[in-house]
Design a protein around this motif. Structure first.
Motif, mmCIF file in Angstrom:
data_model
loop_
_atom_site.group_PDB
_atom_site.id
_atom_site.type_symbol
_atom_site.label_atom_id
_atom_site.label_comp_id
_atom_site.label_asym_id
_atom_site.label_seq_id
_atom_site.Cartn_x
_atom_site.Cartn_y
_atom_site.Cartn_z
ATOM 1 N N PRO A 78 0.796 -1.234 0.000
ATOM 2 C CA PRO A 78 0.000 0.000 0.000
ATOM 3 C C PRO A 78 0.828 1.283 0.000
ATOM 4 O O PRO A 78 0.407 2.293 -0.579
ATOM 5 C CB PRO A 78 -0.827 -0.123 1.294
ATOM 6 C CG PRO A 78 -0.851 -1.575 1.597
ATOM 7 C CD PRO A 78 0.464 -2.108 1.130
ATOM 8 N N GLN A 79 1.990 1.263 0.661
ATOM 9 C CA GLN A 79 2.808 2.477 0.741
ATOM 10 C C GLN A 79 3.183 3.005 -0.638
ATOM 11 O O GLN A 79 3.354 4.219 -0.825
ATOM 12 C CB GLN A 79 4.075 2.220 1.561
ATOM 13 C CG GLN A 79 3.822 1.856 3.013
ATOM 14 C CD GLN A 79 3.781 0.351 3.225
ATOM 15 O OE1 GLN A 79 3.204 -0.371 2.425
ATOM 16 N NE2 GLN A 79 4.380 -0.113 4.306
ATOM 17 N N LEU A 80 3.319 2.110 -1.612
ATOM 18 C CA LEU A 80 3.689 2.519 -2.971
ATOM 19 C C LEU A 80 2.547 2.304 -3.967
ATOM 20 O O LEU A 80 2.752 2.400 -5.178
ATOM 21 C CB LEU A 80 4.929 1.748 -3.436
ATOM 22 C CG LEU A 80 6.222 2.001 -2.651
ATOM 23 C CD1 LEU A 80 7.358 1.157 -3.211
ATOM 24 C CD2 LEU A 80 6.592 3.479 -2.672
ATOM 25 N N ASP A 81 1.342 2.038 -3.441
ATOM 26 C CA ASP A 81 0.166 1.828 -4.289
ATOM 27 C C ASP A 81 0.395 0.714 -5.312
ATOM 28 O O ASP A 81 0.033 0.837 -6.477
ATOM 29 C CB ASP A 81 -0.221 3.138 -4.996
ATOM 30 C CG ASP A 81 -1.607 3.068 -5.654
ATOM 31 O OD1 ASP A 81 -2.454 2.309 -5.141
ATOM 32 O OD2 ASP A 81 -1.813 3.733 -6.686
ATOM 33 N N ILE A 82 1.017 -0.380 -4.840
ATOM 34 C CA ILE A 82 1.329 -1.506 -5.715
ATOM 35 C C ILE A 82 0.449 -2.703 -5.362
ATOM 36 O O ILE A 82 0.238 -2.996 -4.183
ATOM 37 C CB ILE A 82 2.811 -1.923 -5.584
ATOM 38 C CG1 ILE A 82 3.720 -0.843 -6.188
ATOM 39 C CG2 ILE A 82 3.078 -3.263 -6.254
ATOM 40 C CD1 ILE A 82 5.197 -1.107 -5.946
ATOM 41 N N THR A 83 -0.089 -3.367 -6.385
ATOM 42 C CA THR A 83 -0.784 -4.638 -6.185
ATOM 43 C C THR A 83 -0.266 -5.644 -7.214
ATOM 44 O O THR A 83 0.213 -5.271 -8.292
ATOM 45 C CB THR A 83 -2.313 -4.508 -6.351
ATOM 46 O OG1 THR A 83 -2.604 -4.043 -7.688
ATOM 47 C CG2 THR A 83 -2.894 -3.533 -5.332
ATOM 48 N N THR A 96 -0.473 -9.958 -13.018
ATOM 49 C CA THR A 96 -0.481 -8.542 -13.395
ATOM 50 C C THR A 96 0.008 -7.686 -12.242
ATOM 51 O O THR A 96 -0.471 -7.814 -11.109
ATOM 52 C CB THR A 96 -1.904 -8.092 -13.795
ATOM 53 O OG1 THR A 96 -2.362 -8.906 -14.869
ATOM 54 C CG2 THR A 96 -1.899 -6.631 -14.228
ATOM 55 N N PHE A 97 0.966 -6.854 -12.527
ATOM 56 C CA PHE A 97 1.500 -5.868 -11.586
ATOM 57 C C PHE A 97 0.807 -4.544 -11.880
ATOM 58 O O PHE A 97 0.726 -4.121 -13.029
ATOM 59 C CB PHE A 97 3.011 -5.758 -11.800
ATOM 60 C CG PHE A 97 3.703 -4.695 -10.981
ATOM 61 C CD1 PHE A 97 4.385 -5.022 -9.819
ATOM 62 C CD2 PHE A 97 3.707 -3.366 -11.396
ATOM 63 C CE1 PHE A 97 5.053 -4.049 -9.086
ATOM 64 C CE2 PHE A 97 4.364 -2.383 -10.668
ATOM 65 C CZ PHE A 97 5.040 -2.726 -9.514
ATOM 66 N N GLU A 98 0.336 -3.867 -10.832
ATOM 67 C CA GLU A 98 -0.355 -2.594 -11.040
ATOM 68 C C GLU A 98 0.155 -1.552 -10.048
ATOM 69 O O GLU A 98 0.295 -1.827 -8.858
ATOM 70 C CB GLU A 98 -1.867 -2.748 -10.883
ATOM 71 C CG GLU A 98 -2.643 -1.463 -11.159
ATOM 72 C CD GLU A 98 -4.151 -1.656 -11.187
ATOM 73 O OE1 GLU A 98 -4.873 -0.649 -11.217
ATOM 74 O OE2 GLU A 98 -4.605 -2.829 -11.173
ATOM 75 N N GLN A 99 0.438 -0.339 -10.552
ATOM 76 C CA GLN A 99 0.831 0.778 -9.703
ATOM 77 C C GLN A 99 0.275 2.064 -10.304
ATOM 78 O O GLN A 99 0.464 2.342 -11.491
ATOM 79 C CB GLN A 99 2.350 0.881 -9.572
ATOM 80 C CG GLN A 99 2.800 1.986 -8.607
ATOM 81 C CD GLN A 99 4.297 2.059 -8.442
ATOM 82 O OE1 GLN A 99 5.041 1.768 -9.372
ATOM 83 N NE2 GLN A 99 4.759 2.467 -7.268
ATOM 84 N N HIS A 100 -0.392 2.851 -9.460
ATOM 85 C CA HIS A 100 -0.976 4.130 -9.885
ATOM 86 C C HIS A 100 -1.835 3.968 -11.147
ATOM 87 O O HIS A 100 -1.825 4.823 -12.047
ATOM 88 C CB HIS A 100 0.111 5.179 -10.135
ATOM 89 C CG HIS A 100 1.041 5.392 -8.983
ATOM 90 N ND1 HIS A 100 0.595 5.504 -7.674
ATOM 91 C CD2 HIS A 100 2.391 5.512 -8.940
ATOM 92 C CE1 HIS A 100 1.636 5.686 -6.878
ATOM 93 N NE2 HIS A 100 2.726 5.693 -7.609
ATOM 94 N N GLY A 101 -2.565 2.845 -11.224
ATOM 95 C CA GLY A 101 -3.461 2.629 -12.358
ATOM 96 C C GLY A 101 -2.803 2.066 -13.593
ATOM 97 O O GLY A 101 -3.480 1.762 -14.581
ATOM 98 N N ILE A 102 -1.478 1.917 -13.577
ATOM 99 C CA ILE A 102 -0.763 1.353 -14.719
ATOM 100 C C ILE A 102 -0.595 -0.141 -14.498
ATOM 101 O O ILE A 102 -0.058 -0.579 -13.482
ATOM 102 C CB ILE A 102 0.616 2.015 -14.904
ATOM 103 C CG1 ILE A 102 0.448 3.512 -15.159
ATOM 104 C CG2 ILE A 102 1.382 1.359 -16.046
ATOM 105 C CD1 ILE A 102 1.753 4.276 -15.188
ATOM 106 N N ARG A 103 -1.071 -0.934 -15.472
ATOM 107 C CA ARG A 103 -1.045 -2.389 -15.354
ATOM 108 C C ARG A 103 -0.003 -2.968 -16.312
ATOM 109 O O ARG A 103 0.047 -2.597 -17.488
ATOM 110 C CB ARG A 103 -2.430 -2.972 -15.667
ATOM 111 C CG ARG A 103 -3.493 -2.544 -14.671
ATOM 112 C CD ARG A 103 -4.898 -2.820 -15.217
ATOM 113 N NE ARG A 103 -5.131 -4.220 -15.472
ATOM 114 C CZ ARG A 103 -5.596 -5.089 -14.583
ATOM 115 N NH1 ARG A 103 -5.853 -4.682 -13.344
ATOM 116 N NH2 ARG A 103 -5.808 -6.342 -14.899
#
Length: 409
Positions: A78-83, A96-103
């Motif tokens: 969560p600290q880096l908005d990563i899932t 799938t790696f996602e950060q700030h809406g970029i997949r």
């Protein structure tokens, strides 16, 4: 029969592991020109996942587990908005790696990433080491470290010693970062050239006590001052100096201005206004990673950017530091080293302050190495995200210069 039964049980165990997500997985994330190796260690029984991203200096970072089963994973940082979410198909997790809406696609295979580090010494060492502790009594902090004696050291012989102070961020006594251990390599080299060292875990890190998160640069300087005092009270050494990297080099100037150290070896230690340095740093790092133009336009926007992305008390105080008065007030000999590919403490902004403010004396030396990065690796781009891929931990010419300079004092 027992042997056959044992083999059947072993095979069953291996099959069980193969059919679950337990174990280590490695994948490469491609984001434009940047590639990052991501390793995940999964413990399904404990519902635990730890990730290592060498290019970012992140090691076994605990992730938030949203879902974890034999064939599916959904975790977050969560600290880096990563899932990351994926599904196992045999020995591959397709996800799938996602950060700030970029997949971005990220597939991972069973295995562990290994790194070749030819400069790291291996035991048995040809010199004596000793686990020690010293205290910053005012702060109630106990620092744990390793005291390394030179090859052939005998009780009663007087040799120089350096206290090694790490850069910013919670780091252990080896200053372990990007799967390199620069302080271990430096301590080994100096021991083989007649110089003792004391390297220690930052407060609140590894075996040292205290709270790292609430500490400021002045607190880390107080810890280092306690280390210098500890070395003096041992009465085993001739000169007691400080070797600091990055923020550790700044701490060298802070303590040098108070007359606390006999000499300073500053490896890319800031010697100017920190907010000005960070403005140049942010733009240089952004360009090295494919950003067009400037990320920040002036010092004010740099300060705003840093405080938005790092809300720690340390960052707020760090931005207000001007190292110039400390450099001016330092009277002991200084070896100030930098690399022309350093994007973190760029010599273009740092060295003019060194040249203008360091006391002119025969033993003080300022040197810039061509092709070396902030970590003093041969790195043509200077991009710290390349550090983990480089086998060299620290350039041999830097090791040689440090040992020769200290021995000439």
């Amino acid at each position: 029969m027992k042997k056959i039964l044992a083999l059947m049980m072993l095979a069953a165990g291996l099959t069980c592991q193969a059919q679950s997500l337990d174990g280590s997985w490695v994948g490469t994330l491609e984001a434009g020109a940047q590639k990052m190796t991501i390793q995940a260690k999964v413990n399904q029984a404990q519902q635990e996942v730890k990730a290592t991203i060498a290019e970012l200096g992140a090691s076994e970072q605990a992730l938030s587990v949203n879902y974890l089963s034999d064939d599916s994973i959904n975790v977050a940082f969560p600290q880096l908005d990563i899932t990351y979410q994926g599904k196992r198909e045999g020995d591959v997790v397709k996800g799938t790696f996602e950060q700030h809406g970029i997949r971005l696609p990220l597939n991972m295979k069973r295995g562990e990433q290994t790194y070749n580090r030819p400069q790291e010494p291996t035991k048995p060492y040809p010199y004596q080491t000793e686990d020690v502790t010293f205290s910053n009594k005012q702060a109630g902090v106990t620092l744990a470290g390793t005291l390394t004696y030179p090859v052939g050291y005998k009780t009663g012989s007087k040799v120089p010693v350096v206290l090694m102070v790490t850069g910013s961020g919670p780091e252990n006594r080896d200053e372990e970062l990007f799967h390199h251990k620069p302080f271990l390599v430096i301590a080994d080299y100096l021991a083989r050239h007649g110089i003792a060292t004391l390297r220690y875990d930052d407060r609140g890190t590894a075996q040292s006590t205290g709270d790292y998160a609430s500490a400021l640069t002045t607190d880390f300087a107080a810890d280092a001052e306690a280390g210098l005092a500890y070395l003096r009270q041992l009465k085993k050494f001739s000169k007691v100096g400080l070797l600091g990297h990055s923020e550790g080099g700044l701490i060298g100037y802070m303590l040098g201005s108070k007359g606390k150290t006999d000499f300073i070896v500053s490896l890319a230690g800031p010697a100017c206004k920190i907010d000005t340095m960070l403005m140049v740093q942010l733009n240089a790092l952004a360009r090295s990673q494919g950003y067009n133009g400037d990320l920040v336009k002036d010092v004010a926007s740099a300060r705003q950017y840093m405080t938005i992305n790092d809300k720690s008390p340390w960052m707020k105080a760090f931005l207000d530091i001007d190292a110039t008065p400390f450099v001016k007030a330092t009277t002991c000999p200084v070896l100030a080293l930098g690399g022309d590919k350093d994007l973190n403490v760029p010599v273009s902004v740092n060295n003019p302050s060194l040249e203008a403010n360091l006391k002119k004396q025969p033993k003080t030396m300022i040197k810039v190495y061509p092709g070396l990065s902030h970590l003093f690796q041969h790195n043509p781009t200077g991009n710290p995200m390349e550090a983990a891929k480089i086998e060299e931990t620290i350039a041999p010419e830097v090791l040689k210069d440090m040992a020769e300079w200290i021995n000439r004092l």
